[in-house]
Design an enzyme around this catalytic site. Structure first.
Site, mmCIF file in Angstrom:
data_model
loop_
_atom_site.group_PDB
_atom_site.id
_atom_site.type_symbol
_atom_site.label_atom_id
_atom_site.label_comp_id
_atom_site.label_asym_id
_atom_site.label_seq_id
_atom_site.Cartn_x
_atom_site.Cartn_y
_atom_site.Cartn_z
ATOM 1 N N GLN A 50 -63.084 -36.982 140.846
ATOM 2 C CA GLN A 50 -62.330 -37.038 142.095
ATOM 3 C C GLN A 50 -61.014 -37.795 141.965
ATOM 4 O O GLN A 50 -60.154 -37.700 142.842
ATOM 5 C CB GLN A 50 -63.174 -37.680 143.203
ATOM 6 C CG GLN A 50 -64.378 -36.835 143.580
ATOM 7 C CD GLN A 50 -65.116 -37.451 144.738
ATOM 8 O OE1 GLN A 50 -65.949 -38.322 144.551
ATOM 9 N NE2 GLN A 50 -64.790 -37.030 145.951
ATOM 10 N N CYS A 99 -66.987 -35.640 152.111
ATOM 11 C CA CYS A 99 -66.558 -35.897 150.740
ATOM 12 C C CYS A 99 -65.061 -36.198 150.744
ATOM 13 O O CYS A 99 -64.302 -35.516 151.433
ATOM 14 C CB CYS A 99 -66.851 -34.658 149.886
ATOM 15 S SG CYS A 99 -66.393 -34.850 148.160
ATOM 16 N N LEU A 100 -64.670 -37.202 149.985
ATOM 17 C CA LEU A 100 -63.246 -37.558 149.923
ATOM 18 C C LEU A 100 -62.398 -36.394 149.424
ATOM 19 O O LEU A 100 -61.219 -36.310 149.750
ATOM 20 C CB LEU A 100 -63.042 -38.767 148.998
ATOM 21 C CG LEU A 100 -63.690 -40.076 149.445
ATOM 22 C CD1 LEU A 100 -63.506 -41.136 148.376
ATOM 23 C CD2 LEU A 100 -63.126 -40.528 150.781
ATOM 24 N N HIS A 141 -75.398 -36.643 145.846
ATOM 25 C CA HIS A 141 -74.064 -36.106 146.138
ATOM 26 C C HIS A 141 -73.094 -36.448 145.003
ATOM 27 O O HIS A 141 -72.366 -35.572 144.519
ATOM 28 C CB HIS A 141 -73.565 -36.680 147.475
ATOM 29 C CG HIS A 141 -72.160 -36.283 147.838
ATOM 30 N ND1 HIS A 141 -71.850 -35.539 148.942
ATOM 31 C CD2 HIS A 141 -70.975 -36.548 147.219
ATOM 32 C CE1 HIS A 141 -70.537 -35.333 148.985
ATOM 33 N NE2 HIS A 141 -69.977 -35.954 147.953
ATOM 34 N N GLU A 142 -73.097 -37.719 144.587
ATOM 35 C CA GLU A 142 -72.127 -38.141 143.564
ATOM 36 C C GLU A 142 -72.461 -37.520 142.203
ATOM 37 O O GLU A 142 -71.556 -37.118 141.472
ATOM 38 C CB GLU A 142 -72.075 -39.671 143.461
ATOM 39 C CG GLU A 142 -71.598 -40.372 144.723
ATOM 40 C CD GLU A 142 -70.294 -39.822 145.292
ATOM 41 O OE1 GLU A 142 -69.464 -39.305 144.518
ATOM 42 O OE2 GLU A 142 -70.123 -39.884 146.518
ATOM 43 N N HIS A 145 -71.170 -34.124 141.684
ATOM 44 C CA HIS A 145 -69.767 -34.033 141.233
ATOM 45 C C HIS A 145 -69.693 -33.965 139.707
ATOM 46 O O HIS A 145 -68.802 -33.317 139.161
ATOM 47 C CB HIS A 145 -68.970 -35.260 141.692
ATOM 48 C CG HIS A 145 -68.469 -35.175 143.101
ATOM 49 N ND1 HIS A 145 -67.502 -34.282 143.492
ATOM 50 C CD2 HIS A 145 -68.774 -35.895 144.207
ATOM 51 C CE1 HIS A 145 -67.242 -34.464 144.789
ATOM 52 N NE2 HIS A 145 -68.000 -35.432 145.247
#
Ligand code: NI
Length: 192
Positions: A50, A99-100, A141-142, A145
């Site tokens: 990210q 999410c960012l 979630h992370e 990624h």
């Protein structure tokens, strides 16, 4: 140092992430930059892709939610090369996620209620833990990624249809948020 956040549609979010080894250049600075970026954007978790780095690093701080969920008090985790195992017969729960890298979109996602995780900390010390509830969700979630998966890949087809136009705009660089971002590079139209 606060870094810009890479946005939905940028290829870095869909590229493979490499394992981190002790000779990883500037690891401590990279983790610090991830923390600075996450706090500056009011996130509760961030993964290295990210901020444009394809490496298996995650940082999580869910302490700010401890008012509602006391078990999250002082929970801050740096996860290097995390490996999650789930019991696929196990219970899942649904809850809204954001999410960012996908600003402005929040949708329900099913996640396993309980996970087992093995990871290295920032000093390359190994840890393992059984984790459940909200923290298990954030970790899933992370860690998604790190496998090029975004939460919008996991929402129901009908919801996906409803956010499709906004995602397409995001991928074209139309983003509304109050932090610095990097959107997908524009591909010039092929001549002919
Ligand atoms: Ni995310």
């Amino acid at each position: 140092m606060v870094l810009p956040v890479y946005i939905y549609g940028h290829p870095v979010l869909r590229a493979p992430n490499r394992d981190v080894t002790p000779d990883f250049p500037n690891l401590a600075q990279t983790i610090q930059n991830m923390k600075d970026t996450m706090y500056a954007t009011d996130g509760i978790g961030i993964a290295a892709p990210q901020v444009g780095i394809n490496a298996r690093i995650v940082y999580i701080d869910v302490d700010q939610l401890s008012k509602d969920m006391p078990e999250l008090k002082d929970v801050r985790l740096t996860l290097i090369n995390p490996e999650i195992t789930v019991d696929e017969t196990g219970k899942t729960t649904t809850r809204e996620e954001g999410c960012l890298s996908i600003p402005g979109i929040h949708e329900n996602v099913d996640r396993y209620e309980k996970i087992h995780i093995e990871y290295l900390d920032e000093n390359f010390q190994p840890h393992q833990a059984d984790i459940e509830g909200f923290l298990a969700r954030v970790i899933q979630h992370e860690c998604d990624h790190l496998q090029q998966t975004l939460f919008v890949d996991r929402i129901s087809p009908i919801r996906k249809q409803l956010v499709r136009a906004r995602l397409a705009n995001m991928a074209k660089g139309k983003v509304n948020c109050d932090y610095r971002v990097v959107t997908a590079p524009r591909h010039p139209k092929p001549k002919k």
